[in-house]
Design a protein around this motif. Structure first.
Motif, PDB file in Angstrom:
ATOM      1  N   ILE A  77      31.931  -3.603 -20.328  1.00 62.69           N
ATOM      2  CA  ILE A  77      30.774  -2.821 -19.915  1.00 62.69           C
ATOM      3  C   ILE A  77      29.691  -2.936 -20.979  1.00 62.69           C
ATOM      4  CG2 ILE A  77      29.933  -0.501 -19.399  1.00 62.69           C
ATOM      5  CD1 ILE A  77      32.741   0.180 -18.393  1.00 62.69           C
ATOM      6  N   ASP A  78      28.497  -3.292 -20.559  1.00 65.84           N
ATOM      7  CA  ASP A  78      27.385  -3.492 -21.489  1.00 65.84           C
ATOM      8  C   ASP A  78      26.664  -2.165 -21.693  1.00 65.84           C
ATOM      9  OD1 ASP A  78      25.318  -4.351 -23.052  1.00 65.84           O
ATOM     10  OD2 ASP A  78      24.806  -6.073 -21.792  1.00 65.84           O
ATOM     11  N   ARG A  79      26.906  -1.543 -22.834  1.00 68.50           N
ATOM     12  CA  ARG A  79      26.317  -0.231 -23.111  1.00 68.50           C
ATOM     13  C   ARG A  79      25.055  -0.314 -23.961  1.00 68.50           C
ATOM     14  NH1 ARG A  79      30.032   3.257 -21.244  1.00 68.50           N
ATOM     15  NH2 ARG A  79      32.236   2.621 -21.218  1.00 68.50           N
ATOM     16  N   ARG A  80      24.561  -1.498 -24.224  1.00 70.43           N
ATOM     17  CA  ARG A  80      23.358  -1.624 -25.037  1.00 70.43           C
ATOM     18  C   ARG A  80      22.151  -1.039 -24.299  1.00 70.43           C
ATOM     19  NH1 ARG A  80      23.363  -7.970 -26.021  1.00 70.43           N
ATOM     20  NH2 ARG A  80      23.847  -7.840 -23.794  1.00 70.43           N
ATOM     21  N   PRO A  81      21.263  -0.328 -25.004  1.00 70.27           N
ATOM     22  CA  PRO A  81      20.086   0.259 -24.340  1.00 70.27           C
ATOM     23  C   PRO A  81      19.130  -0.833 -23.865  1.00 70.27           C
ATOM     24  CG  PRO A  81      19.922   0.509 -26.723  1.00 70.27           C
ATOM     25  CD  PRO A  81      21.306  -0.001 -26.451  1.00 70.27           C
ATOM     26  N   ALA A  82      18.713  -0.740 -22.615  1.00 71.18           N
ATOM     27  CA  ALA A  82      17.839  -1.750 -22.011  1.00 71.18           C
ATOM     28  C   ALA A  82      16.376  -1.385 -22.221  1.00 71.18           C
ATOM     29  CB  ALA A  82      18.144  -1.896 -20.533  1.00 71.18           C
ATOM     30  N   GLY A  83      15.535  -2.407 -22.323  1.00 71.23           N
ATOM     31  CA  GLY A  83      14.107  -2.184 -22.467  1.00 71.23           C
ATOM     32  C   GLY A  83      13.342  -3.466 -22.234  1.00 71.23           C
ATOM     33  N   ILE A  84      12.027  -3.346 -22.188  1.00 73.86           N
ATOM     34  CA  ILE A  84      11.179  -4.518 -21.998  1.00 73.86           C
ATOM     35  C   ILE A  84       9.775  -4.188 -22.481  1.00 73.86           C
ATOM     36  CG2 ILE A  84      10.349  -4.016 -19.661  1.00 73.86           C
ATOM     37  CD1 ILE A  84      11.027  -7.002 -19.037  1.00 73.86           C
ATOM     38  N   ALA A  85       9.088  -5.164 -23.010  1.00 77.57           N
ATOM     39  CA  ALA A  85       7.778  -4.933 -23.616  1.00 77.57           C
ATOM     40  C   ALA A  85       6.691  -4.827 -22.563  1.00 77.57           C
ATOM     41  CB  ALA A  85       7.450  -6.049 -24.594  1.00 77.57           C
ATOM     42  N   ALA A  86       5.615  -4.158 -22.937  1.00 75.77           N
ATOM     43  CA  ALA A  86       4.466  -4.030 -22.051  1.00 75.77           C
ATOM     44  C   ALA A  86       3.804  -5.383 -21.822  1.00 75.77           C
ATOM     45  CB  ALA A  86       3.467  -3.049 -22.653  1.00 75.77           C
ATOM     46  N   ALA A  87       3.145  -5.524 -20.676  1.00 83.46           N
ATOM     47  CA  ALA A  87       2.609  -6.818 -20.260  1.00 83.46           C
ATOM     48  C   ALA A  87       1.512  -7.326 -21.185  1.00 83.46           C
ATOM     49  CB  ALA A  87       2.083  -6.715 -18.826  1.00 83.46           C
ATOM     50  N   GLY A 135      18.280  -3.192 -26.796  1.00 79.57           N
ATOM     51  CA  GLY A 135      19.555  -3.824 -27.075  1.00 79.57           C
ATOM     52  C   GLY A 135      19.900  -4.898 -26.067  1.00 79.57           C
ATOM     53  N   ARG A 136      19.224  -4.853 -24.930  1.00 77.30           N
ATOM     54  CA  ARG A 136      19.291  -5.901 -23.909  1.00 77.30           C
ATOM     55  C   ARG A 136      18.026  -5.794 -23.077  1.00 77.30           C
ATOM     56  NH1 ARG A 136      21.431  -3.554 -18.963  1.00 77.30           N
ATOM     57  NH2 ARG A 136      22.206  -1.423 -19.379  1.00 77.30           N
ATOM     58  N   LEU A 137      17.713  -6.825 -22.326  1.00 77.74           N
ATOM     59  CA  LEU A 137      16.506  -6.838 -21.524  1.00 77.74           C
ATOM     60  C   LEU A 137      16.758  -6.240 -20.151  1.00 77.74           C
ATOM     61  CD1 LEU A 137      15.107 -10.403 -22.361  1.00 77.74           C
ATOM     62  CD2 LEU A 137      14.527  -8.218 -23.428  1.00 77.74           C
ATOM     63  N   VAL A 138      15.737  -5.572 -19.634  1.00 73.76           N
ATOM     64  CA  VAL A 138      15.798  -5.088 -18.265  1.00 73.76           C
ATOM     65  C   VAL A 138      15.782  -6.294 -17.328  1.00 73.76           C
ATOM     66  CG1 VAL A 138      14.569  -3.808 -16.483  1.00 73.76           C
ATOM     67  CG2 VAL A 138      14.653  -2.916 -18.828  1.00 73.76           C
ATOM     68  N   ALA A 139      16.759  -6.385 -16.465  1.00 71.11           N
ATOM     69  CA  ALA A 139      16.854  -7.492 -15.506  1.00 71.11           C
ATOM     70  C   ALA A 139      17.693  -7.057 -14.317  1.00 71.11           C
ATOM     71  CB  ALA A 139      17.473  -8.733 -16.161  1.00 71.11           C
ATOM     72  N   ARG A 140      17.454  -7.677 -13.187  1.00 72.71           N
ATOM     73  CA  ARG A 140      18.257  -7.353 -12.010  1.00 72.71           C
ATOM     74  C   ARG A 140      19.694  -7.840 -12.199  1.00 72.71           C
ATOM     75  NH1 ARG A 140      15.430 -10.801  -7.349  1.00 72.71           N
ATOM     76  NH2 ARG A 140      13.623  -9.850  -8.376  1.00 72.71           N
ATOM     77  N   GLU A 141      20.589  -7.284 -11.419  1.00 70.23           N
ATOM     78  CA  GLU A 141      21.988  -7.692 -11.481  1.00 70.23           C
ATOM     79  C   GLU A 141      22.126  -9.149 -11.043  1.00 70.23           C
ATOM     80  OE1 GLU A 141      24.764  -6.015 -12.587  1.00 70.23           O
ATOM     81  OE2 GLU A 141      23.217  -4.659 -13.374  1.00 70.23           O
TER      82      GLU A 141
END
Length: 543
Positions: free
Chosen positions: A427-437, A7-13
């Motif tokens: 507050i961003d409650r979307r589940p974070a994720g990111i694809a494999a390299a 639902g959103r990308l994994v990223a640093r603050e």
């Protein structure tokens, strides 16, 4: 169906914060037109592009830009050709807007400094491409129309000191606001105009003009930056994507061999407009008896004819014969294509050009109304990233540059009066994720094999299942490449699901197991939405 996507990308603050009234994502004809048209109406405008300003698809457009500018031509004739090419899936109101506002939009482009070709009498030089019944394609430097348009727009932007430009800055995600719209964007900047790393740009409105999804497939005419970023961030923000199954495969892309990947050399349709023709390995003309326009039939028809000839013969390509045009004509009219062919060991003056269909243009995208509004407050879209309704199931040649011009102008008409107060984040409650390299090459091979020119239920089901497996592998560290891969994965999932559900052949969507167009059951649209990480693709009947 692919159910679970980030639902959103994994990223640093975010480590820094900026603000602008309007942020435009993308620097092709659509984005830069929007920026120039908003000048004087909006105080702070920012253009964000993940490479340099000239790196997008606009500069690669060879053939030209279509508009009813010639003697005897009319918007009504242009409208009729567009509707036929769209195979019953166009929004007639959007097409009417495009063709009637197009001539004025091209004239404004000329006023901004674009230098188009003229005939010896000083009139705008116009040519013809597939699906057109009139010479209405304006071109520049023979076959470098996009590069000339990009040059003129960039020079105009550089002169505009009130437009901030952030190059080498990739948008990660849209930031949700308390009113259900957007409050800003997270951006990864590489030190050009902004600090390194991820930051937050707070804004009152965002215009997506980020181009298409060509890198979903192994072979494409699109540049490396075309990784579906705008469509994916819109999907994650709650916007609806429409008509994703309608991906246009250009029929005459230079075939470089079975192992060639990425951006491939385009052989413009304008070459056929000037008299070149397609032949098989025995020298027989492929398009004879296939369509009344012959080699200038709409692109989906030509691509299908070439693909059918390849399948029947077992050969990996067919041929374009333009030898009779002669050296002088080639050097004057198509100098760029001539140089490109020769760089790959083919001289079109003496040799047949090996061609095969390859991914070229996304007719679908972020669903908008006639003024570029999406269904997310504060979010607009224009150009290839958008689905305005003008292209239907198969874009008419050279309508893409025109769409970017016309609908960016329309956004600029309404956006200043619709600007919200700077919205508050929520507050961003979307589940974070990111694809494999390692997902990209596997994904591209899968989509090319199962969701390319020729599709079947069995192949599309394989694609959906394997995309599910790839989505389940999402676990890698956050990098720009991983973010792009996640965007490609998300769009591939939506595209393959829509293509599986559309059980007919229409325009650029060719189902071998459902070879006929079926207006009774499938004249509507497939819409993709993502809620809480769950992708759903539903059918909406045309009203």
């Amino acid at each position: 169906m692919v159910r679970i996507l980030p639902g959103r990308l994994v990223a640093r603050e975010p480590g820094w914060t900026e603000w602008a009234d309007v942020v435009i994502v993308g620097s092709g004809i659509a984005g830069l037109t929007a920026a120039l048209r908003l000048r004087g109406q909006v105080e702070r405008i920012a253009v964000v592009t993940k490479d340099v300003l000239a790196a997008g698809s606009t500069q690669w457009a060879q053939g030209g830009i279509a508009a009813a500018l010639g003697d005897g031509d009319t918007p009504d004739q242009h409208e009729a050709d567009t509707l036929v090419a769209g195979a019953g899936a166009c929004d007639p109101a959007a097409v009417h807007v495009l063709v009637n506002e197009g001539p004025a939009a091209v004239q404004e482009l000329i006023e901004w400094g674009a230098l188009f070709d003229h005939d010896p009498e000083g009139n705008l030089s116009l040519t013809r491409e597939g699906g057109h019944h009139r010479d209405r394609i304006a071109h520049a430097h023979g076959d470098a129309t996009g590069a000339e348009i990009q040059r003129a727009l960039i020079e105009a932007i550089r002169r505009a000191s009130d437009i901030a430009v952030y190059e080498h800055a990739m948008v990660v995600d849209l930031v949700p606001s308390a009113d259900g719209g957007i409050a800003g964007l997270t951006i990864h900047a590489n030190g050009v105009g902004l600090p390194d790393g991820v930051g937050l740009v707070r804004t009152r409105a965002v215009i997506l003009a980020s181009g298409g999804l060509g890198q979903v497939f192994s072979q494409t005419t699109n540049p490396a930056v075309s990784t579906a970023d705008g469509m994916a961030i819109a999907l994650r923000a709650g916007a609806t994507l429409r008509d994703l199954e309608f991906v246009q495969f250009h029929p005459t892309v230079m075939y470089l061999g079975p192992d060639s990947r990425g951006q491939q050399p385009l052989i413009s349709e304008a070459v056929r407009g000037e008299g070149a023709f397609l032949v098989d390995w025995d020298g027989k003309r492929i398009m004879d008896g296939v369509h009344e326009l012959g080699d200038l039939a709409p692109r989906d028809i030509v691509a299908k004819a070439i693909q059918s000839a390849m399948l029947a013969s077992g050969h990996p390509n067919m041929w374009l014969d333009a030898r009779h045009l002669g050296a002088e004509f080639w050097e004057r009219r198509f100098p760029g294509i001539l140089a490109s062919c020769r760089s790959h060991g083919v001289d079109p003056v003496r040799d047949l050009i090996p061609v095969a269909p390859a991914c070229h243009y996304a007719s679908g995208g972020v669903r908008t109304d006639l003024f570029g509004r999406t269904d997310v407050p504060g979010l607009y879209a224009t150009g290839e990233v958008a689905c305005s309704g003008v292209h239907g199931a198969n874009r008419l040649a050279s309508n893409s540059l025109l769409e970017g011009l016309v609908f960016s102008r329309r956004i600029a008409e309404v956006l200043p009066g619709e600007l919200r107060d700077l919205p508050e984040e929520t507050i961003d409650r979307r589940p974070a994720g990111i694809a494999a390299a390692d997902v990209r090459p596997r994904l591209q091979e899968l989509m090319s094999a199962q969701a390319g020119v020729l599709r079947t239920a069995a192949g599309l089901s394989v694609a959906v299942d394997e995309l599910n497996e790839m989505a389940a592998e999402s676990h890698d560290v956050a990098t720009p490449t991983a973010w792009e891969n996640t965007n490609l994965l998300s769009l591939s999932a939506a595209l393959a699901t829509a293509a599986l559900q559309r059980r007919e052949t229409r325009g650029s969507h060719w189902r071998e197991d459902f070879p006929e167009r079926d207006d009774e059951h499938w004249s509507g649209h497939f819409d993709s939405v993502l809620r809480d990480g769950e992708l759903t693709v539903t059918y909406e009947e045309t009203r």
